[in-house]
Design a protein around this motif. Structure first.
Motif, mmCIF file in Angstrom:
data_model
loop_
_atom_site.group_PDB
_atom_site.id
_atom_site.type_symbol
_atom_site.label_atom_id
_atom_site.label_comp_id
_atom_site.label_asym_id
_atom_site.label_seq_id
_atom_site.Cartn_x
_atom_site.Cartn_y
_atom_site.Cartn_z
ATOM 1 N N GLY A 182 0.887 -1.174 0.279
ATOM 2 C CA GLY A 182 0.234 -0.052 0.118
ATOM 3 C C GLY A 182 0.528 1.331 -0.485
ATOM 4 N N CYS A 183 2.085 1.266 0.098
ATOM 5 C CA CYS A 183 2.986 2.446 0.101
ATOM 6 C C CYS A 183 2.831 3.217 -1.569
ATOM 7 C CB CYS A 183 4.365 2.036 0.166
ATOM 8 S SG CYS A 183 4.691 1.288 1.880
ATOM 9 N N THR A 184 2.599 4.220 -1.281
ATOM 10 C CA THR A 184 2.128 4.867 -2.862
ATOM 11 C C THR A 184 4.217 6.376 -2.984
ATOM 12 O OG1 THR A 184 1.053 6.895 -1.545
ATOM 13 C CG2 THR A 184 0.493 4.942 -2.944
ATOM 14 N N ARG A 185 4.225 6.136 -1.789
ATOM 15 C CA ARG A 185 5.384 7.668 -1.484
ATOM 16 C C ARG A 185 6.139 6.754 -1.470
ATOM 17 N NH1 ARG A 185 1.779 9.647 1.346
ATOM 18 N NH2 ARG A 185 3.432 9.600 3.219
ATOM 19 N N ILE A 186 7.581 6.089 -2.139
ATOM 20 C CA ILE A 186 8.887 5.290 -1.375
ATOM 21 C C ILE A 186 10.156 5.926 -1.937
ATOM 22 C CG2 ILE A 186 9.960 3.043 -1.816
ATOM 23 C CD1 ILE A 186 6.993 1.570 -3.480
ATOM 24 N N ALA A 187 10.750 6.582 -0.941
ATOM 25 C CA ALA A 187 11.875 6.915 -1.417
ATOM 26 C C ALA A 187 12.824 5.684 -1.342
ATOM 27 C CB ALA A 187 11.964 7.208 0.492
ATOM 28 N N HIS A 188 14.383 5.891 -1.788
ATOM 29 C CA HIS A 188 15.419 4.680 -1.838
ATOM 30 C C HIS A 188 16.935 5.209 -1.280
ATOM 31 C CE1 HIS A 188 17.872 1.913 -3.788
ATOM 32 N NE2 HIS A 188 18.088 2.538 -5.027
ATOM 33 N N PHE A 189 17.545 4.539 -1.137
ATOM 34 C CA PHE A 189 18.594 5.214 0.064
ATOM 35 C C PHE A 189 19.383 4.702 -1.122
ATOM 36 C CE2 PHE A 189 17.620 5.452 4.252
ATOM 37 C CZ PHE A 189 17.067 6.455 4.201
ATOM 38 N N ALA A 190 20.325 5.028 -2.579
ATOM 39 C CA ALA A 190 21.170 4.645 -2.788
ATOM 40 C C ALA A 190 22.628 4.464 -3.561
ATOM 41 C CB ALA A 190 20.535 5.223 -4.622
ATOM 42 N N GLY A 191 23.630 4.198 -3.473
ATOM 43 C CA GLY A 191 24.588 3.967 -3.086
ATOM 44 C C GLY A 191 24.730 4.772 -3.984
ATOM 45 N N ALA A 192 26.497 4.701 -4.747
ATOM 46 C CA ALA A 192 27.478 5.197 -5.483
ATOM 47 C C ALA A 192 27.221 5.062 -6.693
ATOM 48 C CB ALA A 192 28.819 5.418 -4.991
ATOM 49 N N GLN A 193 26.388 5.379 -7.676
ATOM 50 C CA GLN A 193 25.732 5.232 -9.058
ATOM 51 C C GLN A 193 26.976 4.228 -9.833
ATOM 52 O OE1 GLN A 193 21.945 5.038 -9.548
ATOM 53 N NE2 GLN A 193 22.894 4.394 -7.496
ATOM 54 N N HIS A 194 28.186 4.953 -10.054
ATOM 55 C CA HIS A 194 29.114 4.279 -10.423
ATOM 56 C C HIS A 194 29.552 2.385 -10.108
ATOM 57 C CE1 HIS A 194 31.793 5.905 -7.342
ATOM 58 N NE2 HIS A 194 32.866 4.397 -8.339
ATOM 59 N N ARG A 195 28.946 2.199 -9.135
ATOM 60 C CA ARG A 195 28.799 0.986 -9.108
ATOM 61 C C ARG A 195 27.536 0.292 -9.716
ATOM 62 N NH1 ARG A 195 33.550 1.939 -8.006
ATOM 63 N NH2 ARG A 195 33.222 0.311 -10.276
ATOM 64 N N ASN A 196 28.151 -1.155 -10.259
ATOM 65 C CA ASN A 196 26.641 -1.654 -10.928
ATOM 66 C C ASN A 196 25.349 -1.866 -10.003
ATOM 67 O OD1 ASN A 196 29.098 -3.813 -9.581
ATOM 68 N ND2 ASN A 196 27.259 -5.233 -10.589
ATOM 69 N N VAL A 197 26.087 -3.033 -8.820
ATOM 70 C CA VAL A 197 25.326 -2.887 -7.719
ATOM 71 C C VAL A 197 24.295 -1.911 -7.100
ATOM 72 C CG1 VAL A 197 26.483 -4.732 -7.134
ATOM 73 C CG2 VAL A 197 26.681 -2.463 -5.601
ATOM 74 N N TYR A 198 24.651 -0.754 -7.169
ATOM 75 C CA TYR A 198 23.222 -0.230 -6.884
ATOM 76 C C TYR A 198 22.567 0.875 -7.541
ATOM 77 C CZ TYR A 198 26.957 -0.079 -2.509
ATOM 78 O OH TYR A 198 27.427 -0.936 -1.452
ATOM 79 N N SER A 199 23.255 1.593 -8.722
ATOM 80 C CA SER A 199 22.845 2.098 -10.089
ATOM 81 C C SER A 199 22.114 0.398 -10.603
ATOM 82 C CB SER A 199 23.542 1.912 -11.544
ATOM 83 O OG SER A 199 24.715 0.720 -11.781
ATOM 84 N N GLU A 200 22.072 -0.399 -10.447
ATOM 85 C CA GLU A 200 21.025 -1.611 -11.076
ATOM 86 C C GLU A 200 19.659 -2.065 -10.031
ATOM 87 O OE1 GLU A 200 22.766 -5.118 -11.604
ATOM 88 O OE2 GLU A 200 24.217 -4.043 -13.073
ATOM 89 N N ARG A 201 20.669 -1.846 -8.800
ATOM 90 C CA ARG A 201 19.050 -1.987 -7.936
ATOM 91 C C ARG A 201 18.484 -0.217 -8.062
ATOM 92 N NH1 ARG A 201 22.715 -3.693 -2.410
ATOM 93 N NH2 ARG A 201 23.080 -5.788 -3.439
#
Length: 343
Positions: A182-201
């Motif tokens: 039921g969540c409609t306003r979902i935030a994301h804690f992201a890692g460095a975007q040049h790292r594959n794991v975090y950009s893909e997540r």
């Protein structure tokens, strides 16, 4: 205090009245030496405190039976599990392991690479630091035919094995789970975007919102330097101070997810009723925090085992043409009370 003299095969030969060549062959289990003689020589060698000179052997062979590991932070549960998988597999094949950590600093990783190269390792397993963008420090290994296996945090590089998970699908499913609750306003804690794991997540998170006709608010996406507990607290405060705060958080690791839960509770926010949270990795802390953290199970031990197998496979097939492989291991959601609104 004066150090004791290092015992050599010549000392053992003098004591037993054997030729040094006989001592050497027995210590290396050569079939030309009888079993009884081999047992005797090994027994006396142990009593005298003899230590085989593995460095000298590596110089003669130009390689040691040692696998090097370069990781970010050894105190992360995912990383320690990864190392455990590598060591278990390596030791079964008579290989040792040298571990170095970069603390997510590129300069440290460069120094560590040089040290491992000088140690004449047989292969290298690497999970890149958060800062690493250039790979020049790994070129000497490739030039010398020393196999490299990149694991988890991997580069866009063809001449190496890679062991990863499907970070995109894992991120998608984590975000979709919050939507289903039921969540409609979902935030994301992201890692460095040049790292594959975090950009893909992050991409999985973005596509899940899009596919469910939800807006990805730029104020809800916070990119971290190291995904630390302190960064998670600051980010959660920033989010909760917004005029319309999020009702869900998908964090790219468990550390920041747990910090979000703990800070939100201090503010009197009910978890998960007012703020549902899901993390990533299934670290031990995920089942200790209250409410227990929903997360993505990361097969760290299996990733370590497979990485070591790739190195060992290369050692066996060193005279054959190497076909580099990218192995993608599955993940699964572990749903606990931090996100479970629809019970």
């Amino acid at each position: 205090m004066k150090a004791n003299k290092e015992i050599t095969i010549y000392d053992i030969a003098e004591k037993l009245k054997y030729a040094p060549s006989t001592i050497s062959r027995a210590l290396n289990d050569h079939p030309s030496i009888s079993k009884n003689t081999t047992l005797l020589i090994k027994k006396v060698a142990k009593e005298m405190g003899y230590r085989p000179n593995s460095l000298a052997a590596s110089l003669r062979n130009n390689r040691s039976k040692t696998i090097g590991i370069m990781i970010s932070r050894i105190n992360r549960p995912f990383v320690s599990s990864l190392i455990s998988g590598v060591e278990e597999t390596a030791r079964k094949s008579g290989y040792n392991v040298i571990i170095s950590q970069s603390n997510d600093k590129y300069e440290n990783e460069v120094i560590n690479a040089q040290t491992l190269y000088n140690s004449r390792i047989s292969g290298l397993i690497v999970s890149l630091s958060m800062e690493t963008r250039k790979l020049d420090h790994l070129r000497p290994f490739i030039n010398q035919g020393i196999p490299i296996v990149f694991v988890d945090r991997v580069p866009d590089m063809a001449d190496a094995h890679k062991v990863i998970i499907d970070n995109y699908t894992a991120g998608y499913r984590a975000a979709e789970h919050l939507i289903e609750q039921g969540c409609t306003r979902i935030a994301h804690f992201a890692g460095a975007q040049h790292r594959n794991v975090y950009s893909e997540r992050k991409k999985g998170y973005m596509d899940a919102l899009k596919d469910h006709n939800l807006k990805a608010d730029k104020d809800f996406i916070i990119t971290f330097e190291s995904l630390s507990f302190e960064e998670g607290e600051k980010a959660t405060k920033k989010l909760l101070d917004l005029p319309i705060p999020p009702d869900g958080i998908f964090a790219a690791n468990d550390t920041t997810a747990v910090s979000a839960i703990m800070y939100a509770k201090k503010r009197g926010i009910k978890i998960p009723d007012e703020l549902a949270v899901i993390g990533f990795n299934d670290d031990p802390i995920a089942s200790i925090v209250e409410p227990a953290l929903s997360t993505v199970i990361h097969p760290a031990i299996k990733m370590g085992q497979l990485s070591a197998k790739r190195i060992l496979q290369h050692a066996v097939e060193k005279d054959e043409e190497v076909l580099f492989e990218t192995s993608i291991l599955p993940t699964e959601l572990c749903i606990r009370n931090s996100s479970l609104k629809n019970k």
